[in-house]
Write an enzyme that holds these catalytic residues in place. Structure first.
Site, PDB file in Angstrom:
ATOM      1  N   LYS A  43     -81.886  70.699 -34.621  1.00 36.80           N
ATOM      2  CA  LYS A  43     -83.201  69.853 -34.237  1.00 36.80           C
ATOM      3  C   LYS A  43     -82.775  68.568 -33.808  1.00 36.80           C
ATOM      4  CE  LYS A  43     -83.598  68.279 -38.891  1.00 36.80           C
ATOM      5  NZ  LYS A  43     -83.996  68.756 -40.554  1.00 36.80           N
ATOM      6  N   ARG A 137     -93.216  67.961 -49.019  1.00 37.97           N
ATOM      7  CA  ARG A 137     -93.286  67.635 -47.444  1.00 37.97           C
ATOM      8  C   ARG A 137     -93.800  68.758 -46.771  1.00 37.97           C
ATOM      9  NH1 ARG A 137     -87.646  66.388 -44.157  1.00 37.97           N
ATOM     10  NH2 ARG A 137     -87.354  68.566 -44.650  1.00 37.97           N
ATOM     11  N   TYR A 264     -78.593  35.415 -28.116  1.00 39.91           N
ATOM     12  CA  TYR A 264     -79.933  35.131 -28.499  1.00 39.91           C
ATOM     13  C   TYR A 264     -80.091  34.501 -29.772  1.00 39.91           C
ATOM     14  CZ  TYR A 264     -81.496  37.804 -24.375  1.00 39.91           C
ATOM     15  OH  TYR A 264     -81.680  38.449 -23.135  1.00 39.91           O
ATOM     16  N   MET A 313     -80.116  44.081 -25.473  1.00 40.96           N
ATOM     17  CA  MET A 313     -80.453  45.283 -24.843  1.00 40.96           C
ATOM     18  C   MET A 313     -79.020  46.127 -24.358  1.00 40.96           C
ATOM     19  SD  MET A 313     -83.296  46.404 -22.091  1.00 40.96           S
ATOM     20  CE  MET A 313     -84.631  45.705 -22.940  1.00 40.96           C
TER      21      MET A 313
HETATM   22  C1  LIG Z   1     -82.833  68.988 -41.290  1.00 44.91           C
HETATM   23  C2  LIG Z   1     -82.834  70.238 -42.217  1.00 44.91           C
HETATM   24  C3  LIG Z   1     -81.807  70.930 -42.582  1.00 44.91           C
HETATM   25  C4  LIG Z   1     -80.350  70.344 -42.538  1.00 44.91           C
HETATM   26  O1  LIG Z   1     -80.199  68.851 -43.165  1.00 44.91           O
HETATM   27  P1  LIG Z   1     -79.005  68.371 -43.272  1.00 44.91           P
HETATM   28  O2  LIG Z   1     -79.103  67.385 -44.294  1.00 44.91           O
HETATM   29  O3  LIG Z   1     -78.664  67.555 -42.009  1.00 44.91           O
HETATM   30  O4  LIG Z   1     -77.847  69.016 -43.705  1.00 44.91           O
HETATM   31  C5  LIG Z   1     -81.911  71.896 -43.543  1.00 44.91           C
HETATM   32  N1  LIG Z   1     -83.123  72.453 -43.819  1.00 44.91           N
HETATM   33  C6  LIG Z   1     -84.286  71.868 -43.507  1.00 44.91           C
HETATM   34  C7  LIG Z   1     -85.809  72.518 -43.667  1.00 44.91           C
HETATM   35  C8  LIG Z   1     -84.376  70.824 -42.617  1.00 44.91           C
HETATM   36  O5  LIG Z   1     -85.432  70.065 -42.226  1.00 44.91           O
END
Ligand SMILES: *Cc1c(COP(=O)(O)O)cnc(C)c1O
Length: 371
Positions: A43, A137, A264, A313
């Site tokens: 992802k 979640r 800055y 930046m």
């Molecule tokens: C992102 C995610 C993972 C991978 O998690 P890592 O901690 O990066 O290994 C696995 N399962 C779900 C549902 C996730 O959202």
């Protein structure tokens, strides 16, 4: 994926992604989880590394199952990997059913309503089911999970596996790990029985969950961060090979004599004359502004030097007084991440997680993929 202004001609800094190390990490995780299938979480553009290069490398290492968050990410990945099995973690909520069907993406169904939609309109295609076991979640809550157990015929499609997600896997001693593991095992067993499918695959572990041991592996594991070199368990030595290196270069060097200050808000006021090198990486490149202020080191000509003052930046400042005069000049390479500057160390010093640091890296780099 790349924005038009990226590329070698315009970018000063170089982001090197070591696909060999990536594949080694996949193999190490697969070996650790031997007996289970090792999928990959890709992802957010493979945690910022570039899914178009990362996913094929993982496939070459043996990975066949990929997880994205959004259907739009799945659509891109489908173009890269026509044969792969792709799961969409956000299910049907944002994408609707048509984009899943059109691009051969499998939703991870997070609510009973999604289960019913897929059963009605999914044409029997495969999907996964997510039950919540304590993360709170995504996934079916307790009431929905119980309702489904009482009416398993609602799963009127090819249920590929059942998953849940650990809230505290990176804290090995946290009691919630075992609680979630037991809840998940119990629910999985009950659903297997209700469906008359004793082999229905189960999946619980992310990267850190794999290291919790075989009890947590079940039938399919879903690592992300560990593939990309992140330490699954922050409190232990990192078993993964580093994948990402970020190198900038010096634009200009100057001597700064008290009471003069640097950058800055004039936050860096050296006590004695200091040699300051300005480097061509800033927060617009995803190098967080919070990493300024002298706590974080970069590596230059084999020497670790502090990043001083505020990060701008497009630039940051190093105090290179520790190096011999003449050792640093325009064009000198600076390692900001990788080598002696470990991702996890940077994470610890900055208060950012390794996940945030990686996904923040911008496209304004010359990206080099090491095969
Ligand atoms: C992102 C995610 C993972 C991978 O998690 P890592 O901690 O990066 O290994 C696995 N399962 C779900 C549902 C996730 O959202």
């Amino acid at each position: 994926m790349a924005v038009p202004l990226s590329g070698a001609t315009l970018a000063g800094a170089t982001l090197t992604l070591d696909l060999v190390a990536l594949k080694e990490n996949y193999c190490l995780l697969a070996k650790t989880a031997a007996g289970a299938i090792t999928a990959a979480a890709v992802k957010a553009d493979a945690y910022g590394l570039g899914v178009a290069r990362v996913a094929p490398a993982l496939q070459a290492a043996g990975c066949r199952i990929f997880f994205v968050a959004h259907a739009a990410e799945g659509r891109l990945l489908r173009r890269v990997l026509p044969e792969a099995v792709i799961y969409v973690l956000h299910g049907l909520a944002n994408s609707g059913i048509s984009s899943c069907i059109e691009h051969d993406l499998r939703p991870v169904l997070n609510r009973l309503a999604e289960v019913d939609i897929w059963a009605r309109d999914g044409g029997g295609r495969p999907a996964a089911l997510h039950v919540d076991t304590g993360m709170n979640r995504l996934g079916l809550d307790d009431a929905e999970a119980a309702a489904l157990l009482a009416a398993p015929e609602r799963l009127a499609f090819d249920l590929a596996f059942v998953m849940s997600h650990l809230a505290c896997a990176d804290i090995p001693d946290h009691p919630l790990n075992q609680v979630q593991c037991e809840r998940f095992a119990a629910y999985g067993a009950a659903l297997r029985q209700a469906l008359g499918r004793p082999d229905l695959p189960l999946s619980l572990a992310n990267s850190a969950g794999i290291l919790l041991g075989p009890t947590y592996h079940f039938d399919l594991v879903r690592p992300g961060i560990a593939l990309y070199g992140g330490n699954p368990w922050s409190a232990r030595p990192n078993p993964m090979a580093p994948v990402v290196t970020l190198e900038g270069s010096v634009l200009q060097v100057r001597d700064v004599t008290p009471p003069a200050t640097v950058g800055y808000a004039a936050t860096y006021a050296p006590a004695r004359t200091a040699r300051i090198a300005t480097v061509d990486v800033g927060y617009a490149d995803g190098y967080p502004r919070a990493l300024g202020g002298g706590r974080v080191m970069a590596e230059l000509a084999g020497v670790r030097v502090p990043i001083v003052g505020r990060i701008s930046m497009d630039t940051l400042a190093l105090d290179v007084s520790a190096l011999p005069p003449g050792a640093v000049g325009p064009g000198t390479a600076v390692t900001l991440l990788g080598g002696a500057v470990a991702l996890d160390q940077l994470a610890e010093l900055s208060g950012f997680s390794s996940y945030e640091l990686l996904t923040a890296l911008s496209h304004r780099y010359n990206r080099v993929y090491k095969e």
